[in-house]
Design a protein around this motif. Structure first.
Motif, PDB file in Angstrom:
ATOM      1  N   LYS A 159     -14.287   4.419  -6.669  1.00 41.72           N
ATOM      2  CA  LYS A 159     -14.151   3.236  -5.820  1.00 41.72           C
ATOM      3  C   LYS A 159     -12.780   3.265  -5.149  1.00 41.72           C
ATOM      4  CE  LYS A 159     -14.321   0.584  -9.450  1.00 41.72           C
ATOM      5  NZ  LYS A 159     -14.482  -0.601 -10.364  1.00 41.72           N
ATOM      6  N   PRO A 160     -12.585   2.464  -4.091  1.00 41.83           N
ATOM      7  CA  PRO A 160     -11.258   2.418  -3.470  1.00 41.83           C
ATOM      8  C   PRO A 160     -10.141   2.091  -4.454  1.00 41.83           C
ATOM      9  CG  PRO A 160     -12.857   1.384  -2.029  1.00 41.83           C
ATOM     10  CD  PRO A 160     -13.584   1.713  -3.310  1.00 41.83           C
ATOM     11  N   SER A 161     -10.421   1.288  -5.470  1.00 38.01           N
ATOM     12  CA  SER A 161      -9.385   0.932  -6.446  1.00 38.01           C
ATOM     13  C   SER A 161      -8.982   2.112  -7.326  1.00 38.01           C
ATOM     14  CB  SER A 161      -9.858  -0.225  -7.329  1.00 38.01           C
ATOM     15  OG  SER A 161     -11.037   0.126  -8.034  1.00 38.01           O
ATOM     16  N   ASP A 162      -9.739   3.203  -7.272  1.00 36.75           N
ATOM     17  CA  ASP A 162      -9.385   4.395  -8.047  1.00 36.75           C
ATOM     18  C   ASP A 162      -8.345   5.253  -7.329  1.00 36.75           C
ATOM     19  OD1 ASP A 162     -11.111   3.896 -10.207  1.00 36.75           O
ATOM     20  OD2 ASP A 162     -12.822   4.674  -9.083  1.00 36.75           O
TER      21      ASP A 162
ATOM     22  N   HIS B 287     -11.155   5.025   2.936  1.00 37.15           N
ATOM     23  CA  HIS B 287      -9.807   4.717   3.370  1.00 37.15           C
ATOM     24  C   HIS B 287      -9.095   5.967   3.899  1.00 37.15           C
ATOM     25  CE1 HIS B 287      -6.117   2.441   3.636  1.00 37.15           C
ATOM     26  NE2 HIS B 287      -5.463   3.300   2.886  1.00 37.15           N
TER      27      HIS B 287
ATOM     28  N   ASN C   4     -10.742   9.397  -1.076  1.00 37.26           N
ATOM     29  CA  ASN C   4     -11.075   7.984  -0.911  1.00 37.26           C
ATOM     30  C   ASN C   4     -11.770   7.833   0.437  1.00 37.26           C
ATOM     31  OD1 ASN C   4     -11.219   5.224  -0.832  1.00 37.26           O
ATOM     32  ND2 ASN C   4      -9.016   4.864  -0.976  1.00 37.26           N
TER      33      ASN C   4
ATOM     34  N   SER D 208      -5.027   6.293  -8.487  1.00 36.73           N
ATOM     35  CA  SER D 208      -4.366   5.247  -9.254  1.00 36.73           C
ATOM     36  C   SER D 208      -4.528   5.605 -10.728  1.00 36.73           C
ATOM     37  CB  SER D 208      -5.027   3.892  -8.973  1.00 36.73           C
ATOM     38  OG  SER D 208      -6.378   3.907  -9.445  1.00 36.73           O
TER      39      SER D 208
ATOM     40  N   ILE E  18      -4.702   5.169  -4.563  1.00 40.25           N
ATOM     41  CA  ILE E  18      -3.637   4.357  -3.978  1.00 40.25           C
ATOM     42  C   ILE E  18      -3.552   4.582  -2.476  1.00 40.25           C
ATOM     43  CG2 ILE E  18      -2.291   4.337  -6.109  1.00 40.25           C
ATOM     44  CD1 ILE E  18      -0.406   6.377  -4.680  1.00 40.25           C
TER      45      ILE E  18
ATOM     46  N   GLY F 164       0.814  -1.217   0.000  1.00 37.46           N
ATOM     47  CA  GLY F 164       0.000   0.000   0.000  1.00 37.46           C
ATOM     48  C   GLY F 164       0.839   1.254   0.000  1.00 37.46           C
TER      49      GLY F 164
END
Length: 428
Positions: free
Chosen positions: A396-399, A348, A345, A407, A401, A45
């Motif tokens: 989304k969280p995947s967008d 997170h 985010n 990201s 880092i 991470g």
């Protein structure tokens, strides 16, 4: 060979206990160093856009190589116990300063792991008399070393010529690290994606983003450094909020954010003695800091404040004052101004934010940013500027880092959501 090794460390008659002590001390230190290295390698991470663990080729990795080198050299010199003892003592000091700094940060006793080397190769920053710190152009022979290229104008992106830019509609981007988008490689940043969406044959998107910059720095940039290779932008996009919010509840905050700017110098190693080779040795870094305190004119500013989940009225007033000033300068020059509120985010928001926002509890970060975005939207409407409302629910969280840096997928999505508003405002 076995007997030679045993004799080297004084483990055969006549026993040499001073050599044995060198061996035991070296083993203990090596176990500590390798144990910490293994724990860091296992970490994944990012924190504030930077890898959290241990990656090869970074100052942190060279720090561990340096420690192991000291220990191995001491073992080789075990017959000469004075020299071996000096090397092990140096290793112990370097371990104590580096690991100790990281430990104090982890348990919340210091605002940052000052003496623990970074786990990434940061583009070189230099001191600037107004902005205090700005990225330096990437040397051509080191271009492959970094994923972010800084051109001769101290901006992220390719080298342009005046003739090229005069044929295009120039869009200038201003913001902090989330505009610089330093966690995404060249060609995939949201600035690059925005240019691709607008049409690179007609538009040129120029990225003035610099990590840590607030609206105070953007005001200076807008007033004195808005052009690129002598060409002024047709419109300017400001993606702001997070860095300004980080100054909330700082009792020493002044109208020019000068305490923040002074601390930028150390945060981004902008002093003359802040050379990369010093960062792998906490002891050398500490000694250089003593020299800086004694002789450097620019001082680090102290932090003083109280943690609070409530809005900071003074910070918000200064933020909106800067917004008004930036807008007025652009309006006088005929430059269209677009404001974009910060996207985070939301799922997170971790403890890493405490280093950047020392007086804001993590759970209050998004509510306060959302509030600042609302104030920015209202102010933009009063000024006649464009406010681009990027819905955080689209991400989304995947967008991301980490807590707020994109990201590659997030950068592409952000650019696609922003492009229609930029085209509508800047095509006139």
């Amino acid at each position: 060979m076995k007997r030679w090794v045993l004799e080297h460390f004084g483990c055969v008659r006549p026993f040499r206990f001073e050599r044995m002590l060198v061996l035991v001390t070296a083993i203990v230190l090596a176990v500590v160093v390798l144990g910490v290295a293994a724990a860091l390698i296992a970490r994944t991470g990012f924190e504030m856009g930077a890898p959290r663990g241990l990656s090869w080729g970074t100052p942190r990795s060279w720090y561990f190589v340096y420690l192991i080198g000291l220990i191995v050299a001491a073992l080789v010199l075990a017959r000469w116990t004075v020299g071996a003892t000096v090397l092990l003592s140096l290793a112990a000091v370097e371990i104590g300063l580096g690991f100790g700094s990281a430990l104090l940060y982890r348990i919340g006793l210091t605002p940052s792991p000052t003496l623990f080397p970074n786990n990434y190769e940061r583009p070189i920053y230099g001191w600037h008399p107004l902005l205090q710190v700005r990225p330096e152009p990437t040397p051509e022979d080191e271009r492959k070393k970094f994923s972010v290229f800084i051109n001769s104008q101290h901006q992220r992106g390719r080298e342009w010529t005046k003739a090229e830019l005069e044929k295009k509609r120039v869009v200038a981007l201003f913001g902090g690290s989330t505009t610089l988008d330093f966690s995404v490689p060249d060609g995939e940043s949201w600035g690059d994606r925005l240019e691709q969406a607008l049409g690179p044959n007609r538009y040129a998107v120029v990225n003035h983003g610099v990590a840590g910059y607030t609206t105070a720095e953007h005001l200076i940039q807008t007033a004195f450094y808005p052009d690129t290779f002598g060409v002024m932008p047709h419109c300017a996009v400001y993606y702001v909020g997070w860095n300004d919010l980080s100054l909330s509840h700082d009792e020493l905050l002044d109208g020019g954010f000068t305490n923040h700017m002074s601390n930028q110098i150390d945060a981004f190693m902008g002093r003359r003695l802040d050379v990369p080779s010093l960062s792998i040795s906490p002891l050398l870094k500490l000694l250089s800091r003593f020299v800086q305190v004694a002789f450097d004119t620019v001082r680090s500013a102290p932090l003083s404040g109280r943690r609070s989940s409530q809005p900071d009225p003074r910070l918000e007033a200064l933020f909106l004052r800067n917004v008004d000033s930036i807008s007025a300068i652009n309006r006088q020059r005929g430059i269209k101004t677009l404001w974009v509120g910060q996207v985070m985010n939301v799922d997170h928001l971790a403890a890493a934010l405490e280093e950047w926002s020392p007086f804001i509890p993590d759970e209050a970060t998004w509510p306060l940013i959302r509030r600042l975005n609302g104030q920015l939207k209202r102010e933009a409407g009063l000024l006649g500027d464009v406010y681009v409302d990027i819905p955080v629910g689209e991400f989304k969280p995947s967008d991301f880092i980490d807590e707020g840096h994109f990201s590659p997928a997030g950068s592409a999505k952000f650019a696609s959501l922003l492009a229609p508003s930029v085209a509508a405002a800047c095509d006139k």
